[in-house]
Design an enzyme around this catalytic site. Structure first.
Site, mmCIF file in Angstrom:
data_model
loop_
_atom_site.group_PDB
_atom_site.id
_atom_site.type_symbol
_atom_site.label_atom_id
_atom_site.label_comp_id
_atom_site.label_asym_id
_atom_site.label_seq_id
_atom_site.Cartn_x
_atom_site.Cartn_y
_atom_site.Cartn_z
ATOM 1 N N ILE A 52 -104.773 -65.318 -44.138
ATOM 2 C CA ILE A 52 -104.647 -65.001 -45.448
ATOM 3 C C ILE A 52 -105.328 -63.996 -45.751
ATOM 4 O O ILE A 52 -105.237 -63.466 -47.209
ATOM 5 C CB ILE A 52 -105.179 -66.200 -46.302
ATOM 6 C CG1 ILE A 52 -106.671 -66.449 -46.229
ATOM 7 C CG2 ILE A 52 -104.209 -67.415 -46.056
ATOM 8 C CD1 ILE A 52 -107.167 -67.844 -47.072
ATOM 9 N N GLU A 54 -107.831 -59.914 -44.785
ATOM 10 C CA GLU A 54 -108.574 -59.131 -43.569
ATOM 11 C C GLU A 54 -109.442 -58.339 -44.424
ATOM 12 O O GLU A 54 -108.986 -57.290 -45.151
ATOM 13 C CB GLU A 54 -107.373 -58.281 -42.790
ATOM 14 C CG GLU A 54 -108.363 -57.526 -41.803
ATOM 15 C CD GLU A 54 -108.962 -58.210 -40.572
ATOM 16 O OE1 GLU A 54 -109.767 -58.082 -40.049
ATOM 17 O OE2 GLU A 54 -108.052 -58.977 -39.899
ATOM 18 N N GLY A 55 -110.712 -58.520 -44.440
ATOM 19 C CA GLY A 55 -111.683 -57.511 -45.096
ATOM 20 C C GLY A 55 -112.611 -56.742 -44.177
ATOM 21 O O GLY A 55 -112.299 -56.732 -42.982
ATOM 22 N N GLY A 56 -113.399 -56.094 -44.711
ATOM 23 C CA GLY A 56 -114.154 -55.209 -43.992
ATOM 24 C C GLY A 56 -115.089 -55.943 -43.083
ATOM 25 O O GLY A 56 -115.530 -55.435 -41.817
ATOM 26 N N GLY A 58 -114.161 -58.994 -41.573
ATOM 27 C CA GLY A 58 -113.360 -59.754 -40.742
ATOM 28 C C GLY A 58 -112.391 -60.727 -41.421
ATOM 29 O O GLY A 58 -112.367 -60.724 -42.526
ATOM 30 N N VAL A 60 -109.862 -63.733 -42.280
ATOM 31 C CA VAL A 60 -110.003 -64.961 -43.193
ATOM 32 C C VAL A 60 -108.626 -65.754 -42.871
ATOM 33 O O VAL A 60 -107.286 -65.456 -42.966
ATOM 34 C CB VAL A 60 -110.175 -64.743 -44.710
ATOM 35 C CG1 VAL A 60 -110.352 -66.077 -45.449
ATOM 36 C CG2 VAL A 60 -111.191 -63.774 -44.884
ATOM 37 N N LYS A 74 -113.896 -67.685 -42.701
ATOM 38 C CA LYS A 74 -113.974 -65.979 -42.524
ATOM 39 C C LYS A 74 -114.941 -65.974 -41.076
ATOM 40 O O LYS A 74 -115.888 -66.509 -40.844
ATOM 41 C CB LYS A 74 -114.872 -65.376 -43.882
ATOM 42 C CG LYS A 74 -114.963 -64.150 -43.337
ATOM 43 C CD LYS A 74 -116.024 -63.437 -44.355
ATOM 44 C CE LYS A 74 -115.024 -62.956 -45.613
ATOM 45 N NZ LYS A 74 -114.075 -61.936 -45.356
ATOM 46 N N ASP A 172 -118.377 -53.536 -51.080
ATOM 47 C CA ASP A 172 -116.738 -53.641 -50.439
ATOM 48 C C ASP A 172 -116.057 -54.139 -51.603
ATOM 49 O O ASP A 172 -115.285 -54.951 -51.594
ATOM 50 C CB ASP A 172 -116.910 -54.229 -49.215
ATOM 51 C CG ASP A 172 -115.633 -54.076 -48.685
ATOM 52 O OD1 ASP A 172 -115.049 -52.967 -48.719
ATOM 53 O OD2 ASP A 172 -115.049 -54.928 -47.586
#
Length: 382
Positions: A52, A54-56, A58, A60, A74, A172
């Site tokens: 669901i 994709e952050g800095g 990793g 999720v 996450k 972020d």
């Protein structure tokens, strides 16, 4: 009631008495401890269909636990070099923080080199997926909804900056890290996670293409991180929400690709209303929307000291404080990674020249050192 708890408890599936981590977790019984096996099962082995975000830090995944509870899982993308105890100590530093506009942490998994965090699942995903996404979302982001989202994010960030000790710099802030519950209440995710990564990890290098537009120039070029670098990122996000588009869109004509540049052009030409999302035709308050855009421009000033604090931002967004238009100038924007590379190289060359000159002038070396210390101290107060 606190959204986070200071301690950890075993998950309902239980752990064997021979578990080597029992001693480390001993006395930490108030937050769920999950096993890697049960989280893999909950997410169908981290299947892409359950991804669901994709952050800095990793990817999720949405997961459903054995009791039917939906969670967001996450996976920290960089394997931590910390031991279990050190990792938990860092996590406990942020675990007791509670605010309406921050996500809720349910627990974690620490097995071998796996470092996984489990949050409550929010029904309406992120701003990046809905408002700024493919427009296939069924959510109607009218002006009132956007106002509440902007102010909610500002309050959550102000709380991290001024409501906890020591303060937390998010690092972020961006649309994919703003999650929405069923009532479209915004929740900031990923706060405090920078401390959980290896100290030598470059946060910029973990980003996917396209998110560079949120980075304050002093952070992207020199690695200087303060609360004011968060303010810059919030300013970009604020303009995105009012404009209804991403900060960078290479499909548009060159002069319109960078949202901040387009917004500044509209402001400078006295037609700021042209930057407002044209899909809002019924309830939009043009004057209020233009005020929000001015706040966004103020937050993204090149010189960090010219940017307001988040508490000041809230006052301006709510109309309790006037926006000082005299302080608004053209924002500094890093267009792409090529631009970043060139400017970083120029900064390094300048720093090297300054260092050589300082060494060649012994009588001024001590003064140079004192000046550097003073600048650093002032920067830390931002």
């Amino acid at each position: 009631m606190s959204c986070f708890s200071l301690f950890f408890k075993r998950s309902r599936t239980g752990q064997q008495q021979s578990d080597p981590y029992n001693e480390v977790f001993s006395g930490a019984e108030n937050i769920t401890r999950y096993s890697y096996k049960e989280l893999a099962k909950a997410t169908l082995n981290f299947d892409q269909s359950n991804k669901i975000g994709e952050g800095g830090f990793g990817p999720v995944y949405k997961g459903t636990l054995k009791d039917g509870t939906d969670v967001a899982v996450k996976l920290l993308s960089l394997q931590s070099r910390q031991g279990v105890k050190e990792f938990l100590n860092e996590l406990m530093a942020i675990s007791d923080i509670s605010h309406e506009n921050l996500v809720k942490l349910h627990g974690c998994c620490v097995e071998g080199r796996h470092r996984i965090l489990v949050y409550n699942y929010l029904e309406n995903n992120s701003l990046a997926h809905t408002l700024l996404g493919s427009r296939q979302s069924n959510i109607q982001f009218n002006w009132r909804a956007r106002v509440n989202i902007c102010i909610g994010v500002a309050k959550g960030l102000a709380f991290l900056h001024d409501g906890v000790r020591p303060h937390i710099v998010h690092r972020d802030i961006k649309a994919s890290n703003i999650l929405l519950d069923k009532d479209l209440t915004p929740k900031i995710s990923d706060f405090g996670l920078a401390k959980l990564l290896p100290s030598d990890a470059s946060h910029v290098s973990t980003r996917v293409a396209g998110t560079l537009g949120y980075l304050a120039p002093e952070y992207a070029i020199r690695g200087q991180v303060t609360r004011k670098s968060d303010v810059y990122s919030f300013g970009v996000l604020l303009v995105e929400i009012v404009s209804g588009r991403c900060n960078t869109d290479t499909k548009l004509p060159y002069e319109d690709q960078i949202l901040l540049e387009k917004t500044w052009k509209c402001y400078d030409q006295g037609c700021l209303e042209k930057a407002i999302d044209s899909s809002m035709v019924d309830d939009v308050d043009v004057d209020e929307a233009c005020r929000f855009l001015k706040v966004g421009l103020l937050c993204t000033q090149d010189i960090s000291k010219r940017r307001p604090t988040m508490s000041m931002v809230i006052s301006m967004l709510t109309g309790e404080m006037e926006v000082d238009k005299e302080k608004i100038s053209k924002p500094d924007v890093i267009r792409d990674f090529r631009d970043l590379k060139l400017r970083s190289k120029a900064t390094s060359s300048s720093s090297l020249l300054t260092s050589i000159m300082a060494r060649s002038t012994p009588s001024s070396s001590q003064e140079t050192t004192r000046t550097s210390i003073t600048v650093t101290a002032i920067s830390d107060r931002d």
